[in-house]
Scaffold this motif. Structure first.
Motif, PDB file in Angstrom:
ATOM      1  N   UNK B 180      32.711  40.926  41.784  1.00 44.88           N
ATOM      2  CA  UNK B 180      32.750  39.657  42.252  1.00 44.88           C
ATOM      3  C   UNK B 180      32.302  39.602  43.632  1.00 44.88           C
ATOM      4  N   UNK B 181      32.877  40.461  44.586  1.00 48.48           N
ATOM      5  CA  UNK B 181      32.352  40.551  46.057  1.00 48.48           C
ATOM      6  C   UNK B 181      31.028  41.110  46.271  1.00 48.48           C
ATOM      7  N   UNK B 182      30.554  41.945  45.469  1.00 52.21           N
ATOM      8  CA  UNK B 182      29.161  42.576  45.671  1.00 52.21           C
ATOM      9  C   UNK B 182      28.393  41.429  45.336  1.00 52.21           C
ATOM     10  N   UNK B 183      28.465  40.670  44.136  1.00 51.25           N
ATOM     11  CA  UNK B 183      27.553  39.877  43.809  1.00 51.25           C
ATOM     12  C   UNK B 183      27.529  38.572  44.737  1.00 51.25           C
ATOM     13  N   UNK B 184      28.699  38.222  45.213  1.00 52.65           N
ATOM     14  CA  UNK B 184      28.725  37.106  46.078  1.00 52.65           C
ATOM     15  C   UNK B 184      27.834  37.480  47.494  1.00 52.65           C
ATOM     16  N   UNK B 185      28.177  38.591  47.996  1.00 51.45           N
ATOM     17  CA  UNK B 185      27.708  39.009  49.159  1.00 51.45           C
ATOM     18  C   UNK B 185      26.000  39.278  49.042  1.00 51.45           C
ATOM     19  N   UNK B 186      25.632  39.729  47.946  1.00 47.69           N
ATOM     20  CA  UNK B 186      24.425  40.128  47.832  1.00 47.69           C
ATOM     21  C   UNK B 186      23.565  38.738  47.595  1.00 47.69           C
ATOM     22  N   UNK B 187      24.216  37.683  46.934  1.00 49.35           N
ATOM     23  CA  UNK B 187      23.352  36.335  46.693  1.00 49.35           C
ATOM     24  C   UNK B 187      23.483  35.378  47.564  1.00 49.35           C
ATOM     25  N   UNK B 188      24.520  35.332  48.338  1.00 52.92           N
ATOM     26  CA  UNK B 188      25.263  34.090  49.100  1.00 52.92           C
ATOM     27  C   UNK B 188      25.243  34.584  50.607  1.00 52.92           C
ATOM     28  N   UNK B 189      24.797  36.001  50.936  1.00 58.78           N
ATOM     29  CA  UNK B 189      25.012  36.501  52.291  1.00 58.78           C
ATOM     30  C   UNK B 189      26.334  35.952  52.977  1.00 58.78           C
ATOM     31  N   UNK B 190      26.168  35.477  54.216  1.00 54.87           N
ATOM     32  CA  UNK B 190      27.345  35.137  54.948  1.00 54.87           C
ATOM     33  C   UNK B 190      28.382  34.247  54.219  1.00 54.87           C
ATOM     34  N   UNK B 191      27.837  33.054  53.590  1.00 52.99           N
ATOM     35  CA  UNK B 191      28.720  31.983  52.872  1.00 52.99           C
ATOM     36  C   UNK B 191      29.206  32.933  51.915  1.00 52.99           C
ATOM     37  N   UNK B 192      28.591  33.692  50.982  1.00 53.70           N
ATOM     38  CA  UNK B 192      29.497  34.538  49.914  1.00 53.70           C
ATOM     39  C   UNK B 192      30.356  35.477  50.521  1.00 53.70           C
ATOM     40  N   UNK B 193      30.038  36.256  51.577  1.00 53.41           N
ATOM     41  CA  UNK B 193      31.051  36.950  52.182  1.00 53.41           C
ATOM     42  C   UNK B 193      32.506  36.311  52.424  1.00 53.41           C
ATOM     43  N   UNK B 194      32.153  35.106  52.893  1.00 50.48           N
ATOM     44  CA  UNK B 194      33.290  34.498  53.591  1.00 50.48           C
ATOM     45  C   UNK B 194      34.234  33.876  52.300  1.00 50.48           C
ATOM     46  N   UNK B 198      38.406  34.595  50.059  1.00 53.37           N
ATOM     47  CA  UNK B 198      39.300  34.016  49.587  1.00 53.37           C
ATOM     48  C   UNK B 198      40.085  34.651  48.289  1.00 53.37           C
ATOM     49  N   UNK B 199      39.252  35.747  47.852  1.00 60.29           N
ATOM     50  CA  UNK B 199      39.701  36.134  46.513  1.00 60.29           C
ATOM     51  C   UNK B 199      40.745  37.298  46.986  1.00 60.29           C
ATOM     52  N   UNK B 200      40.572  38.149  48.063  1.00 59.87           N
ATOM     53  CA  UNK B 200      41.116  39.107  48.517  1.00 59.87           C
ATOM     54  C   UNK B 200      40.418  39.901  49.587  1.00 59.87           C
ATOM     55  N   UNK B 201      41.347  40.947  50.192  1.00 61.47           N
ATOM     56  CA  UNK B 201      40.678  41.703  51.246  1.00 61.47           C
ATOM     57  C   UNK B 201      39.516  42.626  50.467  1.00 61.47           C
ATOM     58  N   UNK B 202      39.853  43.091  49.479  1.00 64.27           N
ATOM     59  CA  UNK B 202      38.849  44.105  48.894  1.00 64.27           C
ATOM     60  C   UNK B 202      37.437  43.597  48.601  1.00 64.27           C
ATOM     61  N   UNK B 203      37.639  42.158  48.033  1.00 59.18           N
ATOM     62  CA  UNK B 203      36.490  41.472  47.484  1.00 59.18           C
ATOM     63  C   UNK B 203      35.708  41.065  48.935  1.00 59.18           C
TER      64      UNK B 203
END
Lengths: 119, 229
Positions: B180-194, B198-203
């Protein structure tokens, strides 16, 4: 270390990255080379985290500020309306989906395979 | 010369003041839709239109922000260094996931471009659409894309991914934290990382890593893309 010197160190790495890019004719952006150099220096212990930590944290925290002029340029550009073309929107949605699900499924697949090996 | 200096001062002052006001509002009400990016853009636009200030006066001075944006890319080495142990521990997982996502994204852009007959400028601006804005701009410049088009594409795909992403991942049956974390970071960059925070520290940490590594991958791939395009 005072933050102005920290900022100078980061600027130094940016210039170093640009310099490297020019002399070796790398098509990679100078800023990315600078980041890789700084990361390498931190890992190798050549640079200390305290030298750049405060200035870097400040810059990243207020990154949004630097985006504002770009977004304004977009809104005031005469090219904005033609950008809402359905073919562009379709391309953006399809490629975002590929990127999102591609990453998620390959990570999930990787984790499942690893678990099977461990069993 | 004086007019350039004047517009530089005007641009910096108006942007920073509007940003500070927006940040105050955001911190007071803590609503997601009050993101300083949106509110300060609206403030400046209103200011320019209300006082009939020609847009060129603002635009001329905005080059300083492009320089600062390059500096902030270098600054991303610090969070990456802090998460280095986590990155090394999950190296293969992160590497394969982010690389697969980035390559699939680029392939789909090429396919869509064949389908709709996009011109070179549009294609060059579409390719970096999934990475963080400062790097997307330098990649698109290198490929021959246009700044305004790239900003629009990056913002649109970031917003789309961050709005639809979490729901889609749930529908697709993705449960792993890393996925989940990697997919959001790869496709939605800053917004996704932010969002993944919300899911948790690891994500969140993985989302941040994915954002930076996917940007590095894309810039390193630039020579290859120049041949393909």
């Amino acid at each position: 270390m005072p933050w102005i010197i920290q900022l100078c160190i980061i600027t130094g790495f940016l210039l170093l990255g640009k310099f490297f890019g020019t002399i070796f004719h790398l098509p990679i952006p100078g800023s990315v080379i600078g980041m890789i150099l700084l990361l390498g220096a931190l890992i190798a212990g050549l640079a200390k985290l305290e030298w750049v930590e405060k200035a870097a944290a400040f810059q990243i925290k207020h990154l949004t500020l630097l985006f504002v002029p770009l977004v304004i340029g977009l809104f005031l550009s005469p090219n904005l309306i033609p950008l809402f073309d359905w073919s562009f929107i379709a391309a953006l949605i399809v490629s975002s989906l590929c990127c999102l699900l591609g990453t998620a499924f390959s990570v999930e697949w990787f984790e499942k395979r690893k678990r099977r090996i461990h069993k | 010369m004086i007019s350039l200096l004047g517009s530089l001062v005007f641009c910096m002052a108006s942007t920073i003041i509007c940003y500070m006001i927006s940040l105050k509002i955001y911190r007071k009400y803590k609503k997601n839709w009050l993101n300083p990016l949106y509110t300060s853009t609206i403030f400046i636009l209103a200011f320019l239109l209300l006082f009939h200030i020609p847009y060129q006066a603002y635009q001329q001075g905005s080059f300083i922000f492009e320089q600062l944006l390059q500096l902030s890319i270098v600054a991303f080495a610090v969070p990456l260094y802090k998460q280095w142990p986590l990155l090394m521990k999950n190296f293969k997982k992160i590497f394969s996931g982010v690389l697969a996502g980035t390559i699939l994204g680029i392939l789909s852009v090429f396919l869509m471009s064949q389908l709709f007959h996009f011109n070179h400028e549009v294609l060059a601006s579409l390719i970096p659409r999934s990475v963080t804005l400062p790097i997307a701009l330098s990649v698109s410049n290198g490929l021959g894309g246009a700044t305004t088009i790239t900003v629009f594409f990056v913002l649109f795909s970031g917003l789309f991914s961050v709005i639809c992403g979490p729901h889609l991942l749930k529908k697709a049956g993705i449960t792993s934290k890393a996925a989940k974390g990697l997919a959001m970071g790869t496709s939605a960059q800053m917004l996704g990382a932010n969002r993944s925070l919300l899911w948790g520290d690891e994500e969140g940490a993985l989302g941040c890593i994915a954002m930076t590594t996917s940007a590095i991958f894309l810039s390193v791939m630039l020579p290859l893309l120049l041949i393909l395009i």
